[in-house]
Design an enzyme around this catalytic site. Sequence first.
Site, PDB file in Angstrom:
ATOM      1  N   LYS A   1       0.828  -1.207   0.000  1.00 33.40           N
ATOM      2  CA  LYS A   1       0.000   0.000   0.000  1.00 33.40           C
ATOM      3  C   LYS A   1       0.863   1.257   0.000  1.00 33.40           C
ATOM      4  CE  LYS A   1      -1.749   1.465   3.981  1.00 33.40           C
ATOM      5  NZ  LYS A   1      -1.579   2.904   4.299  1.00 33.40           N
ATOM      6  N   ASN A   2       1.910   1.253   0.836  1.00 35.71           N
ATOM      7  CA  ASN A   2       2.729   2.451   0.993  1.00 35.71           C
ATOM      8  C   ASN A   2       3.668   2.705  -0.182  1.00 35.71           C
ATOM      9  OD1 ASN A   2       1.505   3.030   3.417  1.00 35.71           O
ATOM     10  ND2 ASN A   2       3.074   2.031   4.653  1.00 35.71           N
TER      11      ASN A   2
ATOM     12  N   CYS B   1      -5.132   7.468  10.375  1.00 32.76           N
ATOM     13  CA  CYS B   1      -5.134   6.801  11.682  1.00 32.76           C
ATOM     14  C   CYS B   1      -4.790   7.782  12.798  1.00 32.76           C
ATOM     15  CB  CYS B   1      -4.127   5.652  11.700  1.00 32.76           C
ATOM     16  SG  CYS B   1      -4.615   4.218  10.738  1.00 32.76           S
TER      17      CYS B   1
ATOM     18  N   ARG C   1       1.677  13.670  12.868  1.00 36.74           N
ATOM     19  CA  ARG C   1       2.528  13.416  11.700  1.00 36.74           C
ATOM     20  C   ARG C   1       2.487  14.695  10.859  1.00 36.74           C
ATOM     21  NH1 ARG C   1       0.871   7.401   9.648  1.00 36.74           N
ATOM     22  NH2 ARG C   1      -1.244   8.109   9.980  1.00 36.74           N
TER      23      ARG C   1
ATOM     24  N   ASP D   1       5.434  -0.060  12.198  1.00 39.27           N
ATOM     25  CA  ASP D   1       4.238  -0.737  11.683  1.00 39.27           C
ATOM     26  C   ASP D   1       4.182  -2.216  12.067  1.00 39.27           C
ATOM     27  OD1 ASP D   1       3.164   1.500  10.589  1.00 39.27           O
ATOM     28  OD2 ASP D   1       3.638   1.025   8.509  1.00 39.27           O
TER      29      ASP D   1
ATOM     30  N   ARG E   1      -8.153  -0.841   5.155  1.00 38.73           N
ATOM     31  CA  ARG E   1      -7.334   0.207   4.559  1.00 38.73           C
ATOM     32  C   ARG E   1      -5.977  -0.322   4.124  1.00 38.73           C
ATOM     33  NH1 ARG E   1      -5.763   3.975   8.267  1.00 38.73           N
ATOM     34  NH2 ARG E   1      -4.713   4.918   6.491  1.00 38.73           N
TER      35      ARG E   1
END
Length: 425
Positions: free
Chosen positions: A22-23, A117, A122, A313, A405
Amino acid sequence: MDSLLIHGGQSLNGEVSISGAKNAALPELCAALLTDAPVALHNVPQLQDVATMVKLLTNMGVHIERHPGHAVTLTSGHAIEPVAPYELVKTMRASILALGPLVARFGRARVSLPGGCAIGSRPVDQHIKGLQAMGAHIQVEHGYMIASLAEGQTRLKGARITTDMVTVTGTENLMMAACLATGETVLENAAQEPEVTDLAQMLIKMGAHIEGVGTSRLRIQGVSALHGVSHEVVADRIEAGTFLCAVACTGGRVFLKGARAEHLEAVIEKLMSAGVKIDVVHDGIGVQASRDSYTHLRAQSFRTSEYPGFPTDMQAQFMVLNAVSSGSAMATETIFENRFMHVNELVRLGAHIDIDGKVALTQGVAALSGADVMATDLRASASLVIAGLVAQGQTRVQRIYHLDRGYEKMESKLASLGAHIERVK
């Protein structure tokens, strides 16, 4: 609202394919804004965040074709409306990745401040600071970042930029913007994550001139235009790490097809120290563990840090492993200040965990017991699923829209390995 119903106690066995990251997919979708030529992406994960990004780009005027499997083709012509509205941005922080490409190619952008999230601050100030160094005028008004070039200026200018912290999306945003700037841009303190490297390799295939890929200093020579590309999204190291922890907790033997061990060295080292058997081959990772984790595994202390350190993560997932292993261990979180929200839910399942500031002390127990729990963020969701797989009895994980997600069909993949898990409305 959907939830996952899990009946724990089953070992996991078989083979599962690891999806695209995803990232990596999210910035690579935004990179299509840098050219008017078609950009074909393969191994794109079918996730809620990806669907949101596709919707955002479509709303701007990008033409997107979906192909069978996990492929999309994006064409960003000249009729692009460089606006990312709050309605599409509020659920996903990665929407800020449109800012750099829009300013670099179209000279202006209006992007809502992002959501995502609730795991801590951030800040986007590093993105803004870097683009301002490259000549962009940026104002924050009414919840939007409004960017433009100075009068008479047609392109961003190369600059030397040192971010105050290591930021993955900040590195990606500034790297994409620098590809179309005039002159040379040097990014100091750049993020080194595999997803950043994958994006850089895609940009190079598009005609960008980038040196230092995979290091903390990136040197980018701007070009006047980029061309189209066909690129495969790198495998998701966090999904792979999540499955490694799941098998370690439940026991069994699983092959993770497509997983990249070189992207998970810190996690694999800790798993092997705990007593998990890991077999690395050219096309994936094999993992094997005993069903009785408390007898056969030893808790491992770790400290999260930027890549190539232990990934934040993976903190929640590994904490579950420590919770059902013998001994005690400390998990120190250095990246996000609110990333222990899963602890209270794990305690509901019988885990013994105490928090002192940035440190969580886990004392292993012989067994967890099923209960109703609630997910608070993406990786917390994964940790609760793992805990449910090993707990005795039934566990219901609620608010799994967080899980959707970032994990593609997680319950289907686990069920294929023998887990008793189902999605319920």
